[in-house]
Design a protein around this motif. Structure first.
Motif, short mmCIF file in Angstrom:
data_model
loop_
_atom_site.label_atom_id
_atom_site.label_comp_id
_atom_site.label_asym_id
_atom_site.label_seq_id
_atom_site.Cartn_x
_atom_site.Cartn_y
_atom_site.Cartn_z
N GLN A 101 6.42 0.35 6.82
CA GLN A 101 5.47 0.13 5.73
C GLN A 101 4.72 -1.19 5.92
OE1 GLN A 101 4.58 2.18 3.48
NE2 GLN A 101 3.90 1.13 1.63
N SER A 109 -0.90 5.60 9.68
CA SER A 109 0.16 6.16 8.83
C SER A 109 -0.34 7.32 7.97
CB SER A 109 0.76 5.06 7.93
OG SER A 109 -0.21 4.56 7.04
N THR A 185 -1.24 11.30 -0.83
CA THR A 185 -0.28 10.65 0.07
C THR A 185 -0.40 9.14 -0.02
OG1 THR A 185 -0.39 12.54 1.60
CG2 THR A 185 0.51 10.48 2.46
N TRP A 188 1.20 7.92 -3.24
CA TRP A 188 2.66 7.95 -3.19
C TRP A 188 3.22 6.84 -2.30
CZ3 TRP A 188 6.78 8.79 0.14
CH2 TRP A 188 8.00 9.05 -0.49
N MET A 189 2.48 6.47 -1.26
CA MET A 189 2.94 5.43 -0.35
C MET A 189 2.61 4.03 -0.84
SD MET A 189 2.10 7.17 3.36
CE MET A 189 2.79 5.78 4.27
N SER A 222 7.02 6.18 -3.16
CA SER A 222 7.91 5.98 -2.03
C SER A 222 8.81 4.77 -2.28
CB SER A 222 7.08 5.74 -0.76
OG SER A 222 7.85 5.11 0.24
N ALA A 225 7.02 1.72 -1.20
CA ALA A 225 5.68 1.45 -1.71
C ALA A 225 5.50 -0.03 -2.14
CB ALA A 225 5.37 2.37 -2.90
#
Length: 232
Positions: A101, A109, A185, A188-189, A222, A225
């Motif tokens: 991350q 990503s 996505t 969420w990340m 996530s 995150a």
């Protein structure tokens, strides 16, 4: 496990022989996250063949990381549980995610989008506390995807685990969420936010106003995150 041996006494090399085969750390991610049944593990690694998943589980069992036990709820069903050795790998798997991350650039990503994996992750990360104390149904729609991947339903019932359906369950829908897969996505990340995406017209929320207003909270995000991007 000896076929690809590094033939070194170093503990790093010996651990790598077990953990660094293709897909192994990803399978461990699913086990650490709480998946125990073969079909649930498959939903977390949708691009992995069942045969390869079965082989990796056998490898982990041989290494003493995983054990097979009869399900307490369904005695005829086998489940995969982490052993004490396997549970000790939890912080290592988390460290992989934190590093990724922080140091993997945003664009790469988001290059490999996977709606099945995203919805499965969202299902298990959902925060149910802010939701009504009744059955709540959220219908996610991804218009750009093929018909069989376009619609997903998250069903939250206080008496049951959160359920995920890709076929209409027939319940009244409380909130319709329409978005492109890349935007959802990124949200969420932790690379985007619900508020920003709605304001820019990349996400549409129709239905229960309180559910819509609280989406950033109950979506869960996530576990990585919160980590700040350090990649240039």
């Amino acid at each position: 496990m000896t076929q690809g041996s590094y033939q070194q006494f170093c503990p790093v090399a010996m651990a790598a022989e077990i953990l660094c085969t293709r897909w192994t750390v990803v399978v461990l991610r699913e086990l650490v996250a709480g998946s125990t049944r073969f079909n649930d593990l498959r939903r977390g690694v949708p691009r992995m063949s069942p045969a390869l998943l079965s082989q990796r589980l056998k490898d982990l069992e041989a290494a003493g990381v995983v054990c097979r036990v009869a399900s307490q709820k369904d005695p005829g069903v086998l489940e995969y549980h982490l052993t004490p050795s396997g549970r000790e790998l939890g912080p290592l798997v988390e460290a992989f995610g934190v590093w990724g991350q922080r140091w993997i650039e945003t664009e790469p990503s988001l290059r490999h989008l996977d709606v099945t994996l995203l919805m499965w992750d969202m299902r298990r990360g959902l925060v149910t506390a802010p939701l009504p104390k009744r059955r709540t149904v959220v219908h996610f729609q991804y218009p750009e995807l093929p018909a069989k991947e376009r619609s997903w339903w998250l069903i939250v019932d206080p008496a049951e685990p959160v359920d995920l359906c890709s076929i209409d369950p027939g319940f009244d829908v409380d909130l319709f969420v329409t978005a492109d897969l890349r935007t959802m996505t990124a949200i969420w990340m932790g690379m985007d936010s619900v508020r920003s995406a709605v304001a820019n017209g990349r996400v549409s929320l129709i239905g229960d106003r309180q559910l819509a207003a609280d989406m950033q909270t109950w979506l869960g995000l996530s576990p990585f995150a919160k980590e700040r991007k350090l990649a240039s």
